[in-house]
Design a protein around this motif. Structure first.
Motif, PDB file in Angstrom:
ATOM      1  N   LEU A   1     -25.203 -31.085   5.171  1.00 47.33           N
ATOM      2  CA  LEU A   1     -26.081 -29.959   5.035  1.00 47.33           C
ATOM      3  C   LEU A   1     -27.507 -30.786   4.510  1.00 47.33           C
ATOM      4  O   LEU A   1     -28.493 -30.550   5.040  1.00 47.33           O
ATOM      5  N   GLU A   2     -27.196 -31.678   3.561  1.00 42.81           N
ATOM      6  CA  GLU A   2     -28.350 -32.623   3.301  1.00 42.81           C
ATOM      7  C   GLU A   2     -29.054 -33.188   4.431  1.00 42.81           C
ATOM      8  O   GLU A   2     -30.242 -33.347   4.623  1.00 42.81           O
ATOM      9  N   ALA A   3     -28.079 -33.977   5.058  1.00 45.28           N
ATOM     10  CA  ALA A   3     -28.514 -34.892   6.315  1.00 45.28           C
ATOM     11  C   ALA A   3     -29.304 -33.971   7.279  1.00 45.28           C
ATOM     12  O   ALA A   3     -30.291 -34.431   7.936  1.00 45.28           O
ATOM     13  N   GLU A   4     -28.612 -32.798   7.632  1.00 46.75           N
ATOM     14  CA  GLU A   4     -29.172 -32.019   8.770  1.00 46.75           C
ATOM     15  C   GLU A   4     -30.125 -31.259   8.326  1.00 46.75           C
ATOM     16  O   GLU A   4     -31.096 -30.437   9.134  1.00 46.75           O
ATOM     17  N   LYS A   5     -30.779 -31.025   6.868  1.00 45.99           N
ATOM     18  CA  LYS A   5     -31.893 -30.489   6.309  1.00 45.99           C
ATOM     19  C   LYS A   5     -31.752 -28.895   6.535  1.00 45.99           C
ATOM     20  O   LYS A   5     -32.667 -28.352   7.065  1.00 45.99           O
ATOM     21  N   LYS A   6     -30.623 -28.299   6.527  1.00 44.82           N
ATOM     22  CA  LYS A   6     -30.399 -26.785   7.046  1.00 44.82           C
ATOM     23  C   LYS A   6     -30.950 -26.046   5.858  1.00 44.82           C
ATOM     24  O   LYS A   6     -30.734 -26.480   4.691  1.00 44.82           O
ATOM     25  N   GLU A   7     -31.759 -25.007   6.409  1.00 41.24           N
ATOM     26  CA  GLU A   7     -32.281 -24.117   5.203  1.00 41.24           C
ATOM     27  C   GLU A   7     -31.383 -22.979   4.766  1.00 41.24           C
ATOM     28  O   GLU A   7     -31.902 -21.993   4.415  1.00 41.24           O
ATOM     29  N   ILE A   8     -30.239 -22.803   5.392  1.00 42.85           N
ATOM     30  CA  ILE A   8     -29.378 -21.490   5.034  1.00 42.85           C
ATOM     31  C   ILE A   8     -29.103 -21.565   3.603  1.00 42.85           C
ATOM     32  O   ILE A   8     -28.787 -22.363   2.878  1.00 42.85           O
ATOM     33  N   PRO A   9     -28.866 -20.264   3.043  1.00 38.44           N
ATOM     34  CA  PRO A   9     -28.720 -20.190   1.515  1.00 38.44           C
ATOM     35  C   PRO A   9     -27.002 -20.858   1.549  1.00 38.44           C
ATOM     36  O   PRO A   9     -26.080 -20.255   1.973  1.00 38.44           O
ATOM     37  N   VAL A  10     -26.947 -21.628   0.505  1.00 42.78           N
ATOM     38  CA  VAL A  10     -25.626 -22.377   0.337  1.00 42.78           C
ATOM     39  C   VAL A  10     -25.571 -22.417  -1.043  1.00 42.78           C
ATOM     40  O   VAL A  10     -26.567 -22.963  -1.877  1.00 42.78           O
ATOM     41  N   HIS A  11     -24.375 -22.109  -1.753  1.00 44.42           N
ATOM     42  CA  HIS A  11     -24.271 -22.192  -3.139  1.00 44.42           C
ATOM     43  C   HIS A  11     -22.871 -22.604  -3.579  1.00 44.42           C
ATOM     44  O   HIS A  11     -21.960 -22.280  -2.990  1.00 44.42           O
ATOM     45  N   LEU A  12     -22.900 -23.901  -4.241  1.00 44.44           N
ATOM     46  CA  LEU A  12     -21.619 -24.364  -4.482  1.00 44.44           C
ATOM     47  C   LEU A  12     -21.135 -23.974  -5.954  1.00 44.44           C
ATOM     48  O   LEU A  12     -21.714 -24.444  -6.926  1.00 44.44           O
TER      49      LEU A  12
ATOM     50  N   THR B   1     -25.290 -10.412  -4.244  1.00 44.09           N
ATOM     51  CA  THR B   1     -26.099 -10.844  -3.437  1.00 44.09           C
ATOM     52  C   THR B   1     -26.042 -11.005  -1.964  1.00 44.09           C
ATOM     53  O   THR B   1     -26.969 -10.327  -1.134  1.00 44.09           O
ATOM     54  N   TYR B   2     -24.847 -11.251  -1.487  1.00 38.87           N
ATOM     55  CA  TYR B   2     -24.554 -11.389  -0.253  1.00 38.87           C
ATOM     56  C   TYR B   2     -23.772 -10.443   0.215  1.00 38.87           C
ATOM     57  O   TYR B   2     -23.472 -10.382   1.566  1.00 38.87           O
ATOM     58  N   LYS B   3     -23.041  -9.690  -0.383  1.00 37.59           N
ATOM     59  CA  LYS B   3     -21.874  -8.769  -0.070  1.00 37.59           C
ATOM     60  C   LYS B   3     -20.947  -9.358   1.255  1.00 37.59           C
ATOM     61  O   LYS B   3     -20.513 -10.525   1.067  1.00 37.59           O
TER      62      LYS B   3
ATOM     63  N   HIS C   1     -24.609 -19.065   8.481  1.00 39.45           N
ATOM     64  CA  HIS C   1     -24.643 -17.704   7.468  1.00 39.45           C
ATOM     65  C   HIS C   1     -24.845 -18.149   6.097  1.00 39.45           C
ATOM     66  O   HIS C   1     -24.842 -19.554   5.578  1.00 39.45           O
ATOM     67  N   PRO C   2     -25.218 -17.323   5.178  1.00 38.06           N
ATOM     68  CA  PRO C   2     -25.317 -17.792   3.863  1.00 38.06           C
ATOM     69  C   PRO C   2     -23.889 -18.051   3.412  1.00 38.06           C
ATOM     70  O   PRO C   2     -22.919 -17.567   3.786  1.00 38.06           O
ATOM     71  N   THR C   3     -23.695 -18.973   2.644  1.00 36.53           N
ATOM     72  CA  THR C   3     -22.402 -19.563   2.555  1.00 36.53           C
ATOM     73  C   THR C   3     -22.060 -19.918   1.090  1.00 36.53           C
ATOM     74  O   THR C   3     -23.001 -20.658   0.290  1.00 36.53           O
ATOM     75  N   VAL C   4     -20.801 -19.507   0.469  1.00 36.78           N
ATOM     76  CA  VAL C   4     -20.658 -19.777  -0.710  1.00 36.78           C
ATOM     77  C   VAL C   4     -19.462 -20.654  -0.915  1.00 36.78           C
ATOM     78  O   VAL C   4     -18.506 -20.471  -0.275  1.00 36.78           O
ATOM     79  N   LEU C   5     -19.542 -21.965  -1.459  1.00 38.42           N
ATOM     80  CA  LEU C   5     -18.634 -22.877  -1.468  1.00 38.42           C
ATOM     81  C   LEU C   5     -17.970 -22.833  -2.793  1.00 38.42           C
ATOM     82  O   LEU C   5     -18.410 -22.946  -3.789  1.00 38.42           O
ATOM     83  N   ILE C   6     -16.566 -22.761  -2.729  1.00 39.07           N
ATOM     84  CA  ILE C   6     -15.871 -22.524  -4.196  1.00 39.07           C
ATOM     85  C   ILE C   6     -14.888 -23.747  -4.089  1.00 39.07           C
ATOM     86  O   ILE C   6     -13.795 -23.670  -3.594  1.00 39.07           O
ATOM     87  N   ALA C   7     -15.069 -24.563  -5.102  1.00 39.08           N
ATOM     88  CA  ALA C   7     -14.066 -25.698  -5.351  1.00 39.08           C
ATOM     89  C   ALA C   7     -13.320 -25.593  -6.663  1.00 39.08           C
ATOM     90  O   ALA C   7     -13.787 -25.317  -7.712  1.00 39.08           O
ATOM     91  N   GLY C   8     -12.195 -25.992  -6.502  1.00 34.93           N
ATOM     92  CA  GLY C   8     -11.121 -25.797  -7.921  1.00 34.93           C
ATOM     93  C   GLY C   8     -10.614 -27.436  -7.869  1.00 34.93           C
ATOM     94  O   GLY C   8     -10.080 -27.793  -7.356  1.00 34.93           O
ATOM     95  N   GLY C   9     -11.102 -28.162  -9.077  1.00 36.70           N
ATOM     96  CA  GLY C   9     -10.852 -29.404  -9.205  1.00 36.70           C
ATOM     97  C   GLY C   9     -10.795 -30.331  -8.169  1.00 36.70           C
ATOM     98  O   GLY C   9     -11.990 -30.351  -7.790  1.00 36.70           O
ATOM     99  N   ILE C  10      -9.773 -31.089  -7.821  1.00 35.19           N
ATOM    100  CA  ILE C  10      -9.982 -31.948  -6.423  1.00 35.19           C
ATOM    101  C   ILE C  10     -10.430 -31.177  -5.346  1.00 35.19           C
ATOM    102  O   ILE C  10     -10.954 -32.068  -4.366  1.00 35.19           O
ATOM    103  N   GLY C  11     -10.341 -30.080  -5.315  1.00 32.31           N
ATOM    104  CA  GLY C  11     -10.734 -29.365  -4.111  1.00 32.31           C
ATOM    105  C   GLY C  11     -12.421 -29.609  -3.813  1.00 32.31           C
ATOM    106  O   GLY C  11     -12.909 -28.973  -2.657  1.00 32.31           O
ATOM    107  N   ILE C  12     -13.134 -30.278  -4.607  1.00 30.41           N
ATOM    108  CA  ILE C  12     -14.366 -30.633  -4.368  1.00 30.41           C
ATOM    109  C   ILE C  12     -14.302 -31.501  -2.998  1.00 30.41           C
ATOM    110  O   ILE C  12     -15.352 -31.703  -2.510  1.00 30.41           O
ATOM    111  N   THR C  13     -13.368 -32.411  -2.783  1.00 33.54           N
ATOM    112  CA  THR C  13     -13.389 -33.270  -1.667  1.00 33.54           C
ATOM    113  C   THR C  13     -13.961 -32.987  -0.163  1.00 33.54           C
ATOM    114  O   THR C  13     -14.980 -33.836   0.054  1.00 33.54           O
TER     115      THR C  13
END
Ligand SMILES: Cc1cc2nc3c(=O)[nH]c(=O)nc-3n(C[C@H](O)[C@H](O)[C@H](O)COP(=O)(O)OP(=O)(O)OC[C@H]3O[C@@H](n4cnc5c(N)ncnc54)[C@H](O)[C@@H]3O)c2cc1C
Length: 233
Positions: free
Chosen positions: A136-147, A192-194, A115-127
């Motif tokens: 995602l980089e290794a799998e070369k997936k083309e799904i829309p992802v925003h961090l 964008t994604y609703k 799915h289009p995916t929005v990743l939302i990190a707060g501080g240490i929540g980046i882990t």
């Protein structure tokens, strides 16, 4: 089903051998452990790590596994301030070859479908997201992802690595330093994604709950919101 799998995984304790540690920034440390061949996990899951080289009270902590299996190491990244807990003091004493144990991996905080995916990190929540974007980089997936990476101290651990990944992939990356800015960035994602995206939130409890409430108030359904609360912050 995943609850049963997690319960079984909890009993599956593995001994890990410490390799090295280094500072990510002033108060943030990364610890690397050898990854045995039979250990694997889904990017975003966590383990229960137990200190065994000395006797301390409360010798177990959950930590997200910040690496991906392809890196052949198990990575924990954590905050250690001036007055560390007994657990974190013991972590700082680890020397090459010292053993700790890990139960798991467990948890449902990982990407499943495309799915289009929005990743939302707060501080240490980046882990957990370091692991997820590396996967995602290794799998070369083309799904829309925003961090969206919120850090009011602007420390932004893993910044160099995240910048490199964002420039080599289609993953979007936005650094934010206040909850107002986070809400503005969320507004863009929502318009964008609703309700057609999955929203993953990781960080301290208040940040995760506030962000989840904001999404719900903006018509994002509960099933599209995945939460990972890093209890202890
Ligand atoms: C799923 C998950 C993943 C996590 N991943 C990471 C990670 O990647 N990196 C990281 O640094 N930390 C992570 N944490 C938090 C981590 O387990 C520690 O709690 C945190 O690092 C603080 O540890 P400490 O030893 O410094 O302090 P602690 O001795 O754990 O205490 C910190 C504060 O939290 C309170 N506290 C501790 N446990 C609980 C609890 N169960 N319920 C309510 N209050 C509690 C204590 O009373 C104290 O006020 C994660 C937690 C969870 C649940």
């Amino acid at each position: 089903m995943s609850f049963v799998k997690d319960m079984l995984s909890m009993f599956n304790k593995k001994e890990l051998s410490f390799l090295k540690s280094y500072k990510e920034s002033e108060d943030y440390y990364t610890f690397l452990f050898e990854k045995e061949k039979d250990i694997t996990w889904n990017a975003g899951q966590y383990g229960l790590f137990t200190i065994t080289h000395k006797k301390i009270k409360n010798n177990t902590r959950p930590f997200s596994v910040a690496s991906v299996p392809q890196e052949n190491t198990i990575q924990i990244t954590t905050k250690i301030s001036d007055q560390p807990s007994e657990f974190k003091k013991a972590m700082l004493e680890l020397t090459k070859g010292t053993k700790i144990t890990m139960a798991g991996p467990v948890g449902a905080f990982y990407l499943r479908e495309e799915h289009p995916t929005v990743l939302i990190a707060g501080g240490i929540g980046i882990t957990p997201f370091r692991s997820i974007v590396k996967q995602l980089e290794a799998e070369k997936k083309e799904i829309p992802v925003h961090l969206l990476y919120l850090d009011s101290n602007k420390t932004y651990i893993f910044k160099d690595e995240l910048d490199r990944i964002a420039s080599n992939t289609s993953i979007g990356l936005t650094y934010l330093d206040s909850s107002n800015h986070l809400q503005q960035a969320l507004d863009k994602s929502i318009s964008t994604y609703k309700n057609n995206a999955k929203y993953y939130i990781a960080g301290p409890k208040s940040m995760v709950e506030d962000t989840s409430t904001y999404l719900r108030d903006n018509e994002i359904s509960k099933r599209n919101i995945k939460k990972d609360v890093l209890i202890g912050y």
